[in-house]
Design a protein around this motif. Sequence first.
Motif, PDB file in Angstrom:
ATOM      1  N   UNK A  12       0.825  -1.209   0.000  1.00 39.55           N
ATOM      2  CA  UNK A  12       0.000   0.000   0.000  1.00 39.55           C
ATOM      3  C   UNK A  12       0.861   1.262   0.000  1.00 39.55           C
ATOM      4  N   UNK A  13       1.942   1.241   0.772  1.00 39.07           N
ATOM      5  CA  UNK A  13       2.842   2.406   0.815  1.00 39.07           C
ATOM      6  C   UNK A  13       3.489   2.636  -0.541  1.00 39.07           C
ATOM      7  N   UNK A  14       3.974   1.579  -1.164  1.00 36.26           N
ATOM      8  CA  UNK A  14       4.644   1.721  -2.462  1.00 36.26           C
ATOM      9  C   UNK A  14       3.661   2.193  -3.529  1.00 36.26           C
ATOM     10  N   UNK A  15       2.432   1.676  -3.491  1.00 38.87           N
ATOM     11  CA  UNK A  15       1.421   2.127  -4.454  1.00 38.87           C
ATOM     12  C   UNK A  15       1.104   3.604  -4.250  1.00 38.87           C
ATOM     13  N   UNK A  16       1.051   4.044  -2.997  1.00 36.76           N
ATOM     14  CA  UNK A  16       0.787   5.452  -2.694  1.00 36.76           C
ATOM     15  C   UNK A  16       1.928   6.334  -3.191  1.00 36.76           C
ATOM     16  N   UNK A  17       3.168   5.909  -2.965  1.00 33.61           N
ATOM     17  CA  UNK A  17       4.317   6.692  -3.411  1.00 33.61           C
ATOM     18  C   UNK A  17       4.365   6.785  -4.934  1.00 33.61           C
ATOM     19  N   UNK A  18       3.999   5.711  -5.606  1.00 29.56           N
ATOM     20  CA  UNK A  18       3.941   5.764  -7.071  1.00 29.56           C
ATOM     21  C   UNK A  18       2.852   6.729  -7.522  1.00 29.56           C
ATOM     22  N   UNK A  19       1.698   6.667  -6.865  1.00 29.77           N
ATOM     23  CA  UNK A  19       0.593   7.558  -7.209  1.00 29.77           C
ATOM     24  C   UNK A  19       0.985   9.028  -7.058  1.00 29.77           C
ATOM     25  N   UNK A  20       1.817   9.320  -6.055  1.00 28.17           N
ATOM     26  CA  UNK A  20       2.239  10.697  -5.798  1.00 28.17           C
ATOM     27  C   UNK A  20       3.438  11.111  -6.647  1.00 28.17           C
ATOM     28  N   UNK A  21       3.942  10.216  -7.489  1.00 27.76           N
ATOM     29  CA  UNK A  21       5.042  10.559  -8.381  1.00 27.76           C
ATOM     30  C   UNK A  21       6.417  10.480  -7.758  1.00 27.76           C
ATOM     31  N   UNK A  22       6.536   9.781  -6.611  1.00 28.15           N
ATOM     32  CA  UNK A  22       7.829   9.691  -5.930  1.00 28.15           C
ATOM     33  C   UNK A  22       8.741   8.687  -6.624  1.00 28.15           C
ATOM     34  N   UNK A  23       8.237   7.489  -6.869  1.00 32.67           N
ATOM     35  CA  UNK A  23       8.988   6.431  -7.551  1.00 32.67           C
ATOM     36  C   UNK A  23       7.994   5.350  -7.946  1.00 32.67           C
ATOM     37  N   UNK A  24       8.405   4.478  -8.856  1.00 36.43           N
ATOM     38  CA  UNK A  24       7.507   3.397  -9.258  1.00 36.43           C
ATOM     39  C   UNK A  24       7.538   2.279  -8.224  1.00 36.43           C
ATOM     40  N   UNK A  25       6.489   1.463  -8.224  1.00 36.87           N
ATOM     41  CA  UNK A  25       6.427   0.317  -7.319  1.00 36.87           C
ATOM     42  C   UNK A  25       7.622  -0.595  -7.540  1.00 36.87           C
ATOM     43  N   UNK A  26       7.961  -0.825  -8.816  1.00 37.13           N
ATOM     44  CA  UNK A  26       9.077  -1.723  -9.126  1.00 37.13           C
ATOM     45  C   UNK A  26      10.398  -1.186  -8.579  1.00 37.13           C
ATOM     46  N   UNK A  27      10.623   0.115  -8.706  1.00 38.79           N
ATOM     47  CA  UNK A  27      11.856   0.723  -8.194  1.00 38.79           C
ATOM     48  C   UNK A  27      11.927   0.610  -6.670  1.00 38.79           C
ATOM     49  N   UNK A  28      10.801   0.829  -6.009  1.00 40.63           N
ATOM     50  CA  UNK A  28      10.764   0.765  -4.547  1.00 40.63           C
ATOM     51  C   UNK A  28      10.957  -0.668  -4.057  1.00 40.63           C
ATOM     52  N   UNK A  29      10.347  -1.613  -4.741  1.00 43.21           N
ATOM     53  CA  UNK A  29      10.518  -3.014  -4.353  1.00 43.21           C
ATOM     54  C   UNK A  29      11.969  -3.445  -4.509  1.00 43.21           C
ATOM     55  N   UNK A  30      12.600  -3.019  -5.598  1.00 42.50           N
ATOM     56  CA  UNK A  30      14.011  -3.352  -5.829  1.00 42.50           C
ATOM     57  C   UNK A  30      14.888  -2.750  -4.733  1.00 42.50           C
ATOM     58  N   UNK A  31      14.638  -1.494  -4.390  1.00 42.25           N
ATOM     59  CA  UNK A  31      15.430  -0.827  -3.356  1.00 42.25           C
ATOM     60  C   UNK A  31      15.206  -1.486  -1.994  1.00 42.25           C
ATOM     61  N   UNK A  32      13.977  -1.859  -1.700  1.00 36.75           N
ATOM     62  CA  UNK A  32      13.664  -2.480  -0.407  1.00 36.75           C
ATOM     63  C   UNK A  32      14.281  -3.865  -0.293  1.00 36.75           C
ATOM     64  N   UNK A  33      14.303  -4.582  -1.404  1.00 37.79           N
ATOM     65  CA  UNK A  33      14.785  -5.965  -1.376  1.00 37.79           C
ATOM     66  C   UNK A  33      16.308  -6.058  -1.316  1.00 37.79           C
ATOM     67  N   UNK A  34      16.986  -5.180  -2.032  1.00 38.06           N
ATOM     68  CA  UNK A  34      18.415  -5.418  -2.274  1.00 38.06           C
ATOM     69  C   UNK A  34      19.374  -4.357  -1.748  1.00 38.06           C
ATOM     70  N   UNK A  35      18.873  -3.231  -1.304  1.00 39.22           N
ATOM     71  CA  UNK A  35      19.791  -2.239  -0.746  1.00 39.22           C
ATOM     72  C   UNK A  35      20.037  -2.540   0.728  1.00 39.22           C
ATOM     73  N   UNK A  36      21.301  -2.524   1.109  1.00 33.35           N
ATOM     74  CA  UNK A  36      21.673  -2.828   2.497  1.00 33.35           C
ATOM     75  C   UNK A  36      21.680  -1.533   3.315  1.00 33.35           C
ATOM     76  N   UNK A  37      20.538  -1.215   3.903  1.00 31.30           N
ATOM     77  CA  UNK A  37      20.416   0.013   4.688  1.00 31.30           C
ATOM     78  C   UNK A  37      21.185  -0.123   5.999  1.00 31.30           C
TER      79      UNK A  37
END
Length: 371
Positions: free
Chosen positions: A153-178
């Motif tokens: 839901x958060x990723x869909x909302x961010x895409x709707x607001x023009x922040x980033x696409x769902x795919x970009x956010x999923x990739x960043x969440x899955x593979x970036x070592x925060x």
Amino acid sequence: MPQERRSERRSGREERTAARRPRRGSTGRTAGFAVLYVVGVIGVSILLACLLWIAANDVLALNKDEKEVTITISSEDSFNSIVNRLEDEGLIEYKWLFKLFAAFTGGKDDVTMGTYTLNTDMDYRALLAGMSANSATRSVVDVVIPEGYTLDQIFALLEEKGVATVEELQEAAANHDYAFSFLQDIPLGDYHRLEGYLMPSTYEFYTPHDPVYAINKLLVYFDSMVTDDIRAQVEETGYSLREILTIASMIERETDGSDREEIASVIYNRLEHPEGETVGLLQIDATLAYINGGKVPTEADKAIDSPYNTYMYKGLPPAPIANPGMEAIMAALEPTDTSYFYYALGDDNLHHFFNTYDQLQSFLNSQERYK
């Protein structure tokens, strides 16, 4: 001296004098070449001056019709494609000159993704600064993330607001070592690894925003809100932070807004008394909604074989099912002390709590919504 020798000497002097005297035809050609050279130099100078003036007009944004445009730069855009758009929009006339200026001044390296408002009054330097991270023309948006939203839901909302696409956010969440201690034991590879850690609040994002930085902004806020005192309180419970977040996420998805502590007491009573009527099953409908894609749970959903199915598997699900706010987290840390094992939503849209299954059934039989 003999007459012959005097004649020879006179003849020699005349020949040498004649050799030094320029011929009329040669003098004319030399003068012509000189004139042509001067004319050529003057012509080239005038041409260069004209070209420099034209170039200066473009560099300094002189003599251009007024125009304002909005340009969006994504992570996939090359500098060449950006320059092409500037030309297409009439903000510059000479791409080669703009590229040369950007390379010479270093402004090329400052251009970053975002949505910018530019106009024809901006010279080359202003255009480059206007497409940088610190640009005053960079478009921003406020995004309100409600308590209990899932990652999807958060990723869909961010895409709707023009922040980033769902795919970009999923990739960043899955593979970036925060770089946060609370994530160090959670393996990379699945974007759901961040479920529970994206703290609900109101955030300001650029549009678009680098997806890694966008997620990091939420994690930074979580880290600031879950203080050392709260983490010490978590440690005293005997549960891990992720388990507390899992409990809080179920509370958040179940609450009507007034009963977080009571729902928490039901969850803990079931967890800590596995020999009771519920035999350690939490039976939280929100976990069914998590595995069925957010739909209203049905009886058939109770048979879905998933570790998140709290009707089938005892104890806590393996991870949070949503992103709880601080009230739900504090309720998970400080539940009301009750003997409740059951609760149900009444016709008044409020939860009612019960100690025994018989009390629950009696209540359900009295409510129109269950008939």
